[in-house]
Design a protein around this motif. Structure first.
Motif, PDB file in Angstrom:
ATOM      1  N   GLY A  63     -23.724  24.428 -47.305  1.00  0.00           N
ATOM      2  CA  GLY A  63     -25.060  24.966 -47.090  1.00  0.00           C
ATOM      3  C   GLY A  63     -26.167  23.956 -47.322  1.00  0.00           C
ATOM      4  N   LYS A  64     -25.810  22.701 -47.606  1.00  0.00           N
ATOM      5  CA  LYS A  64     -26.820  21.690 -47.934  1.00  0.00           C
ATOM      6  C   LYS A  64     -27.478  21.088 -46.697  1.00  0.00           C
TER       7      LYS A  64
ATOM      8  N   THR B  98     -26.365  30.979 -42.830  1.00  0.00           N
ATOM      9  CA  THR B  98     -26.493  30.654 -44.252  1.00  0.00           C
ATOM     10  C   THR B  98     -27.512  29.539 -44.452  1.00  0.00           C
ATOM     11  N   TRP B  99     -27.427  28.503 -43.617  1.00  0.00           N
ATOM     12  CA  TRP B  99     -28.353  27.378 -43.773  1.00  0.00           C
ATOM     13  C   TRP B  99     -29.779  27.772 -43.396  1.00  0.00           C
TER      14      TRP B  99
ATOM     15  N   LYS C 287     -31.207  30.679 -43.397  1.00  0.00           N
ATOM     16  CA  LYS C 287     -31.808  31.608 -44.376  1.00  0.00           C
ATOM     17  C   LYS C 287     -32.362  30.867 -45.587  1.00  0.00           C
ATOM     18  N   THR C 288     -31.668  29.828 -46.011  1.00  0.00           N
ATOM     19  CA  THR C 288     -32.095  29.082 -47.195  1.00  0.00           C
ATOM     20  C   THR C 288     -33.059  27.948 -46.855  1.00  0.00           C
ATOM     21  N   HIS C 289     -33.189  27.651 -45.552  1.00  0.00           N
ATOM     22  CA  HIS C 289     -34.113  26.602 -45.100  1.00  0.00           C
ATOM     23  C   HIS C 289     -34.962  27.156 -43.952  1.00  0.00           C
TER      24      HIS C 289
END
Length: 328
Positions: free
Chosen positions: A177-178, A317-318, A320-322
Motif C-alpha cells: 500500500g506504500k 487500497t492505495w 483510499k489512503t492517497h
C-alpha cells in the motif's frame, strides 16, 4: 555492481525498483521527476536528471559501477503523442539514443526495455503474438518501435544485448500500500473509475458501446504492476544467464470489457460509480489482449495477481489512503 533504473520514480519503474530491492539488488534510480514522484522510491540511490542531457548521463556512467540498465523513462500518453509527436520523439527516442551511447562508452552491454503492445497497432491475432506484424497507429507506439529497432542494431553492431517487454495496461498497486498509480492528468481506466468512487470525478465515460464484443465495449488486457515488475527482474536475470536478446509480450491472457471493469470496481468499492456513454475515440481497436505464453515458457514467469478483482482491490487500497496521490 548496480542496476540503473531510468524512470524509476514512475509508476511501473517504482514497483520494479521495489522488486529489485526485495531481490537484494543494488539499485540506482535515474529520474527527472517531471512525471515521476520522489515519494514512490522505496530505496536505492536516487539521481535526479534528464536523459536528454548527454553530459549528465555520461557522468552517471562514469561515476557509478553499472552492470545493466532497465529503461522505463518515457512519455506514455497516446492522446498527447498525437498532439505533439515531436515532443515524444525527443523524449522517448533521442533520450534512449543518449542512454545507449553512454552505455556503449562505459562498456555496459545489458538493457531491459519497457516497450508496449501499442507497437502492434491493429492486431492480426487475438491474443497478440510476438511474431505478429508491428504497425503502430499512434506516435507513442511508433517511438517505442523506433527504439526497438535501434536496440536491434545496437545488439548486432555493438554487442549491447536486450530484452524487450511489450505490454498493455499496467494496473493495481504494491501490496504494501506504500506506492501506486499517480499520473497527472490521469488517462488510465481503473484509476479514473476509482476517482469516481472517491467523489473526485462525477462519472466514468464509456467511449463507444457498439464494438463487436459481447457487451459492445472495448476489451483490454490488465496486468498487475508487481507481476510486470517481476518480469523485468526475470528479464535482467536472463541477460545475465545467457547474454542473448529477446522480445516478450506480457499480458493477463484474458481480456475484460470496459463495462466488466466498471462492474468489478463497483463490487470492490461498494460505490455506485456512475457511467455515461460517450462517442468512440479514433483508433481504439475493439480487442487488445497479449499472449504471455513465450515468457511463461522460457523465463518461468508466473503472475501472482492476475485476477481483476484483486488488481482493483490493491489499487483501491492505495487510492483510499492517497486521495491526492503522492501529494497526500
Amino acid at each position: 555492481m548496480s542496476i540503473l533504473v531510468t524512470g524509476g520514480a514512475g509508476y511501473i519503474g517504482s514497483h520494479t525498483v521495489a522488486e529489485l530491492l526485495e531481490n537484494k539488488e543494488d539499485v540506482i534510480i535515474l529520474d527527472s521527476l517531471e512525471r515521476g514522484h520522489k515519494e514512490s522510491v522505496l530505496g536505492g540511490k536516487l539521481i535526479i536528471g534528464d536523459l536528454r542531457d548527454k553530459e549528465f548521463i555520461n557522468k552517471v556512467f562514469k561515476e557509478n559501477d553499472i552492470e545493466a540498465v532497465i529503461h522505463f523513462a518515457a512519455y506514455i500518453e497516446v492522446g498527447e503523442s498525437t498532439v505533439d509527436p515531436l515532443k515524444f520523439y525527443n523524449n522517448n527516442v533521442v533520450s534512449t539514443l543518449n542512454l545507449l551511447n553512454a552505455m556503449n562508452e562505459a562498456g555496459v552491454k545489458k538493457i531491459v526495455f519497457s516497450s508496449t503492445a501499442a507497437t502492434y497497432g491493429e492486431p492480426e491475432n487475438i491474443p497478440i503474438l510476438e511474431t505478429d506484424k508491428t504497425l503502430p497507429t499512434n506516435p507513442y507506439g511508433e517511438t517505442k518501435l523506433t527504439v526497438e529497432k535501434a536496440l536491434k542494431w545496437a545488439d548486432s553492431c555493438l554487442g549491447i544485448k536486450h530484452v524487450i517487454l511489450r505490454y498493455f495496461n499496467a494496473s493495481g498497486a504494491h501490496m504494501s500500500g506504500k506506492i501506486g498509480e499517480d499520473h497527472n492528468p490521469e488517462t488510465h481506466l481503473i484509476p479514473l473509475i476509482l476517482q469516481v468512487a472517491l467523489g473526485k470525478r462525477e462519472d466514468i465515460k464509456i467511449f463507444g458501446t457498439d464494438y463487436p464484443t459481447p457487451d459492445g465495449t472495448c476489451i483490454r488486457d490488465y496486468i498487475h504492476v508487481t507481476d510486470l515488475a517481476n518480469a523485468h527482474v526475470l528479464a535482467l536475470n536472463k541477460l545475465r544467464n545467457d547474454n542473448s536478446s529477446q522480445i516478450y509480450n506480457l499480458g493477463n491472457g484474458k481480456g475484460f470489457s470496459v463495462k466488466e471493469v466498471i462492474e468489478i470496481a463497483r463490487k470492490v468499492t461498494g460505490q455506485p460509480i456512475k457511467s455515461v456513454v460517450a462517442p468512440k475515440r479514433t483508433g481504439d481497436p475493439a480487442i487488445l489482449v497479449a499472449s504471455s505464453e513465450k515468457i511463461i515458457k522460457e523465463l518461468k514467469w508466473a503472475p501472482r495477481y492476475n485476477d481483476l478483482e484483486t488488481i482493483i482491490e490493491t489499487a483501491w487500497t492505495w487510492h483510499k489512503t492517497h486521495p491526492k496521490g503522492y501529494n497526500i
